[in-house]
Design a protein around this motif. Structure first.
Motif, short mmCIF file in Angstrom:
data_model
loop_
_atom_site.label_atom_id
_atom_site.label_comp_id
_atom_site.label_asym_id
_atom_site.label_seq_id
_atom_site.Cartn_x
_atom_site.Cartn_y
_atom_site.Cartn_z
N VAL A 94 30.49 39.91 43.56
CA VAL A 94 31.27 38.69 43.32
C VAL A 94 32.12 38.81 42.06
O VAL A 94 33.20 38.20 41.97
CB VAL A 94 30.33 37.46 43.26
CG1 VAL A 94 31.12 36.19 42.98
CG2 VAL A 94 29.56 37.31 44.57
N MET A 95 31.66 39.58 41.10
CA MET A 95 32.41 39.75 39.85
C MET A 95 33.75 40.46 40.06
O MET A 95 34.71 40.20 39.33
CB MET A 95 31.59 40.57 38.84
CG MET A 95 30.44 39.84 38.20
SD MET A 95 29.44 40.95 37.16
CE MET A 95 30.65 41.44 35.88
N LEU A 96 33.82 41.36 41.04
CA LEU A 96 34.99 42.24 41.18
C LEU A 96 36.32 41.49 41.26
O LEU A 96 37.26 41.83 40.53
CB LEU A 96 34.81 43.15 42.39
CG LEU A 96 33.86 44.33 42.19
CD1 LEU A 96 33.68 45.08 43.50
CD2 LEU A 96 34.40 45.28 41.12
N PRO A 97 36.49 40.48 42.15
CA PRO A 97 37.78 39.80 42.22
C PRO A 97 38.17 39.13 40.90
O PRO A 97 39.35 39.09 40.54
CB PRO A 97 37.59 38.77 43.34
CG PRO A 97 36.46 39.28 44.14
CD PRO A 97 35.55 39.96 43.17
N ALA A 98 37.17 38.57 40.21
CA ALA A 98 37.47 37.91 38.93
C ALA A 98 37.97 38.93 37.91
O ALA A 98 38.91 38.66 37.16
CB ALA A 98 36.22 37.19 38.41
N MET A 99 37.34 40.11 37.90
CA MET A 99 37.76 41.16 36.97
C MET A 99 39.15 41.67 37.34
O MET A 99 39.99 41.93 36.45
CB MET A 99 36.74 42.28 36.94
CG MET A 99 35.40 41.85 36.34
SD MET A 99 34.17 43.18 36.27
CE MET A 99 34.93 44.26 35.03
N LEU A 100 39.43 41.80 38.65
CA LEU A 100 40.76 42.24 39.08
C LEU A 100 41.83 41.22 38.70
O LEU A 100 42.99 41.57 38.51
CB LEU A 100 40.77 42.47 40.59
CG LEU A 100 40.03 43.71 41.09
CD1 LEU A 100 39.95 43.71 42.61
CD2 LEU A 100 40.72 44.99 40.60
N ALA A 101 41.40 39.96 38.58
CA ALA A 101 42.34 38.90 38.18
C ALA A 101 42.51 38.84 36.66
O ALA A 101 43.25 37.98 36.16
CB ALA A 101 41.85 37.55 38.69
N GLY A 102 41.84 39.75 35.93
CA GLY A 102 42.04 39.83 34.49
C GLY A 102 40.96 39.17 33.65
O GLY A 102 41.07 39.14 32.42
N LYS A 103 39.91 38.66 34.29
CA LYS A 103 38.82 38.04 33.53
C LYS A 103 37.97 39.12 32.86
O LYS A 103 37.87 40.25 33.35
CB LYS A 103 37.92 37.21 34.46
CG LYS A 103 38.63 36.09 35.22
CD LYS A 103 39.00 34.94 34.31
CE LYS A 103 39.34 33.67 35.09
NZ LYS A 103 40.41 33.82 36.07
#
Length: 227
Positions: free
Chosen positions: A109-118
């Motif tokens: 679940v973390m991956l999309p947030a990290m790809l969005a720059g978080k």
């Protein structure tokens, strides 16, 4: 309602092969969804539902017509710009969840947030919150192989929401679930949509699932009509 729908198809036509001689899937389809709407796209197997969802998601482009995300015609964008806008606008959940098997539920679940720059820390907080919202707070550290089918699908939903999309597109999200689990997953999605304002488009062959949305459309012989 906003002046521009969140997502809109205008006279979209698609065929496998040449337009004139290939297999026609969509013919001059118009469709739109606004903030907070919950819609279902139904049709028989092979009717083109998954193709239509892929066009809505910008993964396929229509041979004719246009696809608008928040008023922007994505058929005119470069691949790079279309991917960037998709991350801001659309989340996708597939029938087969496509979770990374070596990662835990939280890490998936973390991956999309990290790809969005978080940051990793912020992404982990987002993942914990979303997994709690889908009832999996006791499964943070479990890998997909340690989860049931319904749990894996709920992780996939949480992952799709991690990028804070405006619209969530789901292709047969309950196709591999038993009836009771499917009912739970759809009820959870509707409740999350009401809380967050995220619009839902559920692609399904199951009219019982479709009936839980606000409005249903049927794809038949390339035409989309109110069901």
């Amino acid at each position: 309602m906003s002046a521009d729908p969140l997502l809109r198809l205008s006279n979209a036509t698609f065929a496998y092969g040449e337009i004139d001689s290939g297999v026609s899937v969509l013919e001059d389809v118009d469709f739109s969804i606004d903030t907070g709407q919950r819609l279902a796209l139904i049709g028989r197997s092979g009717s083109g539902k998954s193709t239509l969802m892929s066009i809505l998601a910008g993964l396929l482009l229509p041979a004719q017509g246009a696809v608008f995300w928040q008023g922007v015609d994505v058929t005119r964008l470069t691949d790079t710009k279309r991917v960037a806008l998709r991350r801001e606008t659309i989340g996708v959940v597939y029938q087969f969840h496509h979770l990374l098997p070596e990662f835990s539920a939280v890490e998936n679940v973390m991956l999309p947030a990290m790809l969005a720059g978080k940051t990793p820390s912020t992404s982990e907080t987002i993942a914990h919150t979303l997994l709690e919202q889908v009832g999996l707070e006791h499964r943070y550290s479990h890998r997909p192989g340690e989860l049931s089918g319904g749990e894996r699908q709920r992780v996939a939903i949480a992952r799709a929401l991690a990028g804070e999309p405006k619209v969530l597109l789901m292709d047969e999200p309950t196709g591999n679930l038993d009836e009771a689990t499917a009912d739970h997953v759809i009820a959870m999605l509707v409740e999350l949509s009401k809380k967050t304002g995220t619009s839902l488009v559920i692609v399904t062959h199951d009219r019982r699932v479709a009936a839980q949305t606000d409005q249903q459309f049927e794809l038949h012989q390339g035409q989309l009509r109110s069901a």
